[in-house]
Design an enzyme around this catalytic site. Sequence first.
Site, PDB file in Angstrom:
ATOM      1  N   LYS A  74       0.797  -1.232   0.000  1.00  0.00           N
ATOM      2  CA  LYS A  74       0.000   0.000   0.000  1.00  0.00           C
ATOM      3  C   LYS A  74       0.836   1.291   0.000  1.00  0.00           C
ATOM      4  O   LYS A  74       0.363   2.320  -0.457  1.00  0.00           O
ATOM      5  CB  LYS A  74      -0.947   0.016   1.205  1.00  0.00           C
ATOM      6  CG  LYS A  74      -2.096  -0.981   1.075  1.00  0.00           C
ATOM      7  CD  LYS A  74      -3.071  -0.846   2.230  1.00  0.00           C
ATOM      8  CE  LYS A  74      -4.168  -1.889   2.132  1.00  0.00           C
ATOM      9  NZ  LYS A  74      -5.240  -1.658   3.108  1.00  0.00           N
ATOM     10  N   ASP A 110     -10.141   2.837   2.147  1.00  0.00           N
ATOM     11  CA  ASP A 110     -10.315   2.157   3.444  1.00  0.00           C
ATOM     12  C   ASP A 110     -11.052   3.052   4.453  1.00  0.00           C
ATOM     13  O   ASP A 110     -12.013   2.619   5.084  1.00  0.00           O
ATOM     14  CB  ASP A 110      -8.950   1.757   4.029  1.00  0.00           C
ATOM     15  CG  ASP A 110      -8.316   0.597   3.270  1.00  0.00           C
ATOM     16  OD1 ASP A 110      -9.057  -0.276   2.789  1.00  0.00           O
ATOM     17  OD2 ASP A 110      -7.072   0.571   3.184  1.00  0.00           O
TER      18      ASP A 110
END
Length: 290
Positions: A74, A110
């Site tokens: 990420k 997220d």
Amino acid sequence: MKQWLIDTGTVMHGVFGDPVKHSKSPAMHNRAFRELGLNAAYAAFHVTPDRLKAAVEGIRALGFRGVNVTIPHKLDVMNYLDEIEESAQAIGAVNTIVNDNGKLTGYNTDGIGYVRSLKEEAGFDVKGKKVLMLGAGGAARGVAYALAKEGAAAVYIANRTEAKAVELADMIGSMTVSAGISYGQLKEVQDQVDLVVHNTSVGMHPNVDEVLIDTSWFHEGLTVSDLIYNPPVTRLLREAQARGAKTHGGLGMFIYQGVYAFEYWTSLPAPVDAMREAVLEAFRSEAGRS
Ligand code: ATR
């Protein structure tokens, strides 16, 4: 439903991770594509860190429309994209890539996925509310940013390593009232807060009997949210229920991060119920195999 085939017109998507074998994203997204009758598909790709750059090049070369990136990519993936959306930049992590004719943009869904799940599943509107976050790791960064952006009146962050809590509080300090504290200082804020969000791994399978903090102060007016989704009800949530607090489990964050990704790729409203059903089915069939 019409027959579902992969052919020369199929628009490709995927997830890059290491490991990636247990990902529920393919089940979730393929169900969503089928539900809307789209000629699109989604697969999981085991990409090791040394191959990440080449894999991202592959998105362009093969004309994939979109990719999710998960642990451990990420952060590193940001080096290989053309543009990084403002919130992903602030959070310092990308989990979703959109390919517009070869131009790759990185997003972080997220945190916003978490806030949407909180609203849809627990009926909790963050605007004007005071929040206590427990933990200041990678997952907490996205959540803290999204809570602040959504208009939380205050976000207090407690963490074992207090310096990390202070750093995260500083990151959102221009958007809301914020403070980084130690677990020893919880008493100073606990009576003010409307929502508690647990962001650490304490209580996660197989350590299901663990709980991070003393919950004797939880009460009916409180909503307690746990990012852990295995088990679906953690000891923290059980104790919250016993004290009459409203609870919210972690599966919704996973589903809604996928919902946002799907919507960025297709510009269509995601079929959330079907996506949730697909994820639950994937968990059930995995449990059946082990
Ligand atoms: P993730 O990306 O899943 O959030 P992470 O970045 O490693 O994972 O963060 C883990 C979080 O859980 C951190 O807030 C960590 O606290 P520290 O910053 O002090 O390490 C917290 N954590 C993990 N195990 C813990 C434990 N036994 N007690 C308290 N906090 C713990």
